[in-house]
Motif scaffolding. Structure first.
Motif, PDB file in Angstrom:
ATOM      1  N   SER A 215       0.872  -1.165   0.000  1.00 41.39           N
ATOM      2  CA  SER A 215       0.000   0.000   0.000  1.00 41.39           C
ATOM      3  C   SER A 215       0.912   1.218   0.000  1.00 41.39           C
ATOM      4  CB  SER A 215      -0.936   0.019   1.214  1.00 41.39           C
ATOM      5  OG  SER A 215      -0.206   0.196   2.408  1.00 41.39           O
ATOM      6  N   VAL A 216       0.440   2.298  -0.579  1.00 44.86           N
ATOM      7  CA  VAL A 216       1.277   3.486  -0.733  1.00 44.86           C
ATOM      8  C   VAL A 216       0.534   4.720  -0.230  1.00 44.86           C
ATOM      9  CG1 VAL A 216       2.629   2.601  -2.664  1.00 44.86           C
ATOM     10  CG2 VAL A 216       0.482   3.805  -3.109  1.00 44.86           C
ATOM     11  N   LYS A 217       1.311   5.762  -0.011  1.00 44.93           N
ATOM     12  CA  LYS A 217       0.763   7.072   0.330  1.00 44.93           C
ATOM     13  C   LYS A 217       1.014   8.011  -0.840  1.00 44.93           C
ATOM     14  CE  LYS A 217       3.456   7.475   3.847  1.00 44.93           C
ATOM     15  NZ  LYS A 217       4.151   8.003   5.045  1.00 44.93           N
ATOM     16  N   VAL A 218       0.081   8.870  -1.087  1.00 43.36           N
ATOM     17  CA  VAL A 218       0.260   9.928  -2.080  1.00 43.36           C
ATOM     18  C   VAL A 218       0.120  11.257  -1.348  1.00 43.36           C
ATOM     19  CG1 VAL A 218      -0.611  11.008  -4.180  1.00 43.36           C
ATOM     20  CG2 VAL A 218      -0.621   8.521  -3.967  1.00 43.36           C
ATOM     21  N   VAL A 232     -10.670  13.829   6.449  1.00 43.96           N
ATOM     22  CA  VAL A 232     -10.162  12.460   6.496  1.00 43.96           C
ATOM     23  C   VAL A 232     -11.311  11.502   6.191  1.00 43.96           C
ATOM     24  CG1 VAL A 232      -9.206  10.675   7.995  1.00 43.96           C
ATOM     25  CG2 VAL A 232      -8.311  13.012   8.101  1.00 43.96           C
ATOM     26  N   GLY A 233     -11.072  10.546   5.311  1.00 48.59           N
ATOM     27  CA  GLY A 233     -12.106   9.601   4.905  1.00 48.59           C
ATOM     28  C   GLY A 233     -12.709   9.908   3.550  1.00 48.59           C
ATOM     29  N   ASP A 234     -12.463  11.113   3.004  1.00 51.87           N
ATOM     30  CA  ASP A 234     -12.972  11.438   1.669  1.00 51.87           C
ATOM     31  C   ASP A 234     -12.385  10.475   0.636  1.00 51.87           C
ATOM     32  OD1 ASP A 234     -14.504  13.543   2.524  1.00 51.87           O
ATOM     33  OD2 ASP A 234     -13.072  15.106   1.966  1.00 51.87           O
ATOM     34  N   VAL A 235     -13.219  10.104  -0.330  1.00 53.59           N
ATOM     35  CA  VAL A 235     -12.746   9.245  -1.419  1.00 53.59           C
ATOM     36  C   VAL A 235     -11.845  10.053  -2.341  1.00 53.59           C
ATOM     37  CG1 VAL A 235     -13.441   7.886  -3.435  1.00 53.59           C
ATOM     38  CG2 VAL A 235     -14.763   7.753  -1.308  1.00 53.59           C
ATOM     39  N   ALA A 236     -10.723   9.466  -2.742  1.00 56.38           N
ATOM     40  CA  ALA A 236      -9.774  10.130  -3.637  1.00 56.38           C
ATOM     41  C   ALA A 236      -9.442   9.199  -4.800  1.00 56.38           C
ATOM     42  CB  ALA A 236      -8.507  10.521  -2.893  1.00 56.38           C
ATOM     43  N   ILE A 237      -9.383   9.772  -5.984  1.00 58.09           N
ATOM     44  CA  ILE A 237      -9.009   9.042  -7.186  1.00 58.09           C
ATOM     45  C   ILE A 237      -7.605   9.482  -7.604  1.00 58.09           C
ATOM     46  CG2 ILE A 237      -9.573   8.556  -9.589  1.00 58.09           C
ATOM     47  CD1 ILE A 237     -11.547   7.423  -7.554  1.00 58.09           C
ATOM     48  N   VAL A 238      -6.757   8.497  -7.854  1.00 60.66           N
ATOM     49  CA  VAL A 238      -5.376   8.773  -8.270  1.00 60.66           C
ATOM     50  C   VAL A 238      -5.210   8.295  -9.709  1.00 60.66           C
ATOM     51  CG1 VAL A 238      -2.945   8.223  -7.872  1.00 60.66           C
ATOM     52  CG2 VAL A 238      -4.476   8.627  -5.926  1.00 60.66           C
ATOM     53  N   ARG A 239      -4.670   9.169 -10.548  1.00 64.56           N
ATOM     54  CA  ARG A 239      -4.413   8.824 -11.949  1.00 64.56           C
ATOM     55  C   ARG A 239      -2.939   9.025 -12.263  1.00 64.56           C
ATOM     56  NH1 ARG A 239      -9.135  12.375 -12.654  1.00 64.56           N
ATOM     57  NH2 ARG A 239     -11.020  11.101 -12.847  1.00 64.56           N
ATOM     58  N   SER A 240      -2.421   8.134 -13.128  1.00 60.84           N
ATOM     59  CA  SER A 240      -1.013   8.199 -13.514  1.00 60.84           C
ATOM     60  C   SER A 240      -0.897   8.104 -15.024  1.00 60.84           C
ATOM     61  CB  SER A 240      -0.231   7.054 -12.865  1.00 60.84           C
ATOM     62  OG  SER A 240       1.069   6.942 -13.414  1.00 60.84           O
ATOM     63  N   HIS A 254      -4.871  11.598   6.035  1.00 58.38           N
ATOM     64  CA  HIS A 254      -4.267  12.599   6.921  1.00 58.38           C
ATOM     65  C   HIS A 254      -4.386  13.977   6.288  1.00 58.38           C
ATOM     66  CE1 HIS A 254      -1.481  14.483   9.725  1.00 58.38           C
ATOM     67  NE2 HIS A 254      -0.807  14.954   8.697  1.00 58.38           N
ATOM     68  N   VAL A 255      -4.698  14.961   7.096  1.00 58.48           N
ATOM     69  CA  VAL A 255      -4.705  16.361   6.671  1.00 58.48           C
ATOM     70  C   VAL A 255      -3.818  17.121   7.645  1.00 58.48           C
ATOM     71  CG1 VAL A 255      -6.077  18.430   6.251  1.00 58.48           C
ATOM     72  CG2 VAL A 255      -7.039  16.173   5.732  1.00 58.48           C
ATOM     73  N   ALA A 256      -2.873  17.872   7.121  1.00 55.78           N
ATOM     74  CA  ALA A 256      -1.910  18.580   7.975  1.00 55.78           C
ATOM     75  C   ALA A 256      -2.617  19.606   8.851  1.00 55.78           C
ATOM     76  CB  ALA A 256      -0.842  19.253   7.121  1.00 55.78           C
ATOM     77  N   VAL A 266      -2.402  23.494   1.953  1.00 53.48           N
ATOM     78  CA  VAL A 266      -2.476  22.558   3.082  1.00 53.48           C
ATOM     79  C   VAL A 266      -2.130  21.160   2.582  1.00 53.48           C
ATOM     80  CG1 VAL A 266      -3.932  21.584   4.885  1.00 53.48           C
ATOM     81  CG2 VAL A 266      -4.244  23.968   4.181  1.00 53.48           C
ATOM     82  N   PRO A 267      -1.067  20.542   3.092  1.00 47.53           N
ATOM     83  CA  PRO A 267      -0.710  19.185   2.664  1.00 47.53           C
ATOM     84  C   PRO A 267      -1.716  18.153   3.187  1.00 47.53           C
ATOM     85  CG  PRO A 267       1.170  20.342   3.630  1.00 47.53           C
ATOM     86  CD  PRO A 267      -0.051  21.137   3.969  1.00 47.53           C
ATOM     87  N   PHE A 268      -1.887  17.096   2.413  1.00 52.41           N
ATOM     88  CA  PHE A 268      -2.714  15.977   2.843  1.00 52.41           C
ATOM     89  C   PHE A 268      -2.143  14.696   2.262  1.00 52.41           C
ATOM     90  CE2 PHE A 268      -4.509  17.168  -1.224  1.00 52.41           C
ATOM     91  CZ  PHE A 268      -4.847  15.957  -1.818  1.00 52.41           C
ATOM     92  N   GLU A 269      -2.616  13.551   2.788  1.00 50.27           N
ATOM     93  CA  GLU A 269      -2.157  12.250   2.321  1.00 50.27           C
ATOM     94  C   GLU A 269      -3.351  11.383   1.933  1.00 50.27           C
ATOM     95  OE1 GLU A 269       0.214  10.269   5.195  1.00 50.27           O
ATOM     96  OE2 GLU A 269       1.816  11.778   5.190  1.00 50.27           O
ATOM     97  N   VAL A 270      -3.158  10.611   0.889  1.00 46.10           N
ATOM     98  CA  VAL A 270      -4.130   9.601   0.454  1.00 46.10           C
ATOM     99  C   VAL A 270      -3.452   8.245   0.549  1.00 46.10           C
ATOM    100  CG1 VAL A 270      -5.467   8.711  -1.491  1.00 46.10           C
ATOM    101  CG2 VAL A 270      -5.382  11.176  -1.056  1.00 46.10           C
TER     102      VAL A 270
END
Length: 375
Positions: A215-218, A232-240, A254-256, A266-270
């Motif tokens: 598992s990874v963090k973005v 925290v808990g919001d759905v996030a879509i990651v595209r590459s 996580h939300v800073a 504001v930094p955050f993590e997915v």
């Protein structure tokens, strides 16, 4: 002088003026010919679209950097020469699996010496115990002096202490022998190897970088004005770009608690699953956080927005009716992208007609002819 006198006479008499016009003498009075009069500019054909406010789901977009869930340097706890690597860069190693060994000849000798010392100390302690017990029995029958009894007791206690020290030395030597093997503390991948076989390494000097990529963090960031929409808990879509046909779904983990003071974001993590290793450390990706909210936005096709010579961002709207319709330049303020459209924050109003084709050939005030209306 003669021509000037004739022109004055023509201006004084309507009859002579008419005759002069009929005979072509009007050009001799200095007026422009019909050929020099520029015809009016023809209307430019354009396609328009009616501006409307559309309710769309609020999405927070950010570029992001992929990071392993955990990324740690692993080191031998003892110094020595690297004997062999059991895993190379990119290899997956299960928890408890061997990564590398040190040359065990030195620590092996230390174990052997410590084992011999432990055996000798244990034997000495056993002998001292027997003597102490014998002196104890003799003392009870008054067959020995208290001094000899005390000496036997002290010798036994010292032998026990020496035996315990020998056992600790053996345990330490065995730990060193175990520590000469580098073991994976969890399941992961060898991201980078920092040593080579036969190279000497000091204790605690990193030998490999070990990463858990199942598992990874973005890491991303949003403007501080959007902080209230991010949870925290919001759905996030990651595209590459590496996988243009795929979307990776995760959640904001996580939300800073503080914004970046330099850029006011504001930094955050997915966090998301990555069992097939599609995402790798340090990859640049796009993150779209779905907030579950909606808002009314004015959207315009990207192609409708142009820049002028002053680098102002603008669109053209239609003013007037029928044959009097003209293109009017409107400087606009743009927001975020929504697919192939862009949000217009200021500059146009719902109900206006905006040019969506033909705008690159327009100037402010140009007459236009509407050839089509986008639905």
């Amino acid at each position: 002088m003669k021509r000037t006198r004739m022109c004055r006479q023509l201006d004084q008499s309507g009859v002579l003026l008419f005759a002069a016009l009929a005979s072509g003498l009007w050009t001799g009075c200095g007026a422009e010919s019909d050929a020099e009069i520029e015809p009016p500019e023809p209307p430019r054909p354009v396609r328009v679209e009616q501006v409307a406010a559309v309710r769309v789901e609020v999405e927070l977009r950010s570029s992001g950097i992929v990071e392993a869930r955990s990324r740690i340097p692993l080191a031998f706890r003892v110094s020595g020469f690297v004997a062999e690597f059991a895993a190379d860069e990119g290899d997956r190693v299960e928890k408890g699996g061997v990564i590398a060994w040190l040359d065990k000849s030195d620590v092996g000798r230390d174990v052997a010496v410590a084992q011999a010392g432990r055996t000798s100390a244990a034997a000495h302690a056993a002998e001292a115990k027997r003597e102490y017990e014998r002196q104890q029995s003799l003392l009870e029958t008054n067959s020995t002096s208290s001094q000899r009894h005390q000496q036997a007791k002290s010798a036994y206690e010292m032998a026990v202490a020496a035996s315990q020290q020998a056992r600790l030395r053996l345990d330490s030597a065995r730990e060193d022998l175990d520590d000469s093997t580098l073991i994976a503390p969890l399941t992961g991948y060898i991201e980078k190897r920092l040593l080579e076989p036969h190279q000497f390494t000091a204790a605690e000097l990193p030998a490999v970088i070990f990463a858990d990529l199942d598992s990874v963090k973005v890491r991303g960031s949003v403007p501080d004005r959007d902080l209230s929409r991010l949870e925290v808990g919001d759905v996030a879509i990651v595209r590459s770009r590496a996988w243009p046909e795929r979307e990776f779904e995760g959640k904001v983990s996580h939300v800073a608690v503080a914004a970046d003071p330099t850029v006011r974001t504001v930094p955050f993590e997915v966090t998301l699953e990555n069992s097939d290793l599609a995402l790798r450390s340090a990859m640049v990706v796009e993150v779209v956080v779905r907030t579950g909210e909606s808002e009314a936005l004015v959207l315009a096709p990207l192609g409708a927005v142009v820049r002028d010579a002053n680098l102002d961002t603008l669109v053209f709207v239609i003013s007037g009716e029928g044959d009097e319709q003209r293109a009017v330049k409107r400087i606009v303020e743009l927001g975020r992208l929504h697919g192939d459209r862009v949000v217009i924050l200021r500059g146009v109003r719902p109900g206006e007609q905006m040019v969506v084709q033909g705008q690159y050939f327009l100037k402010d005030g140009d007459p236009i002819r509407i050839v089509d209306r986008a639905s």
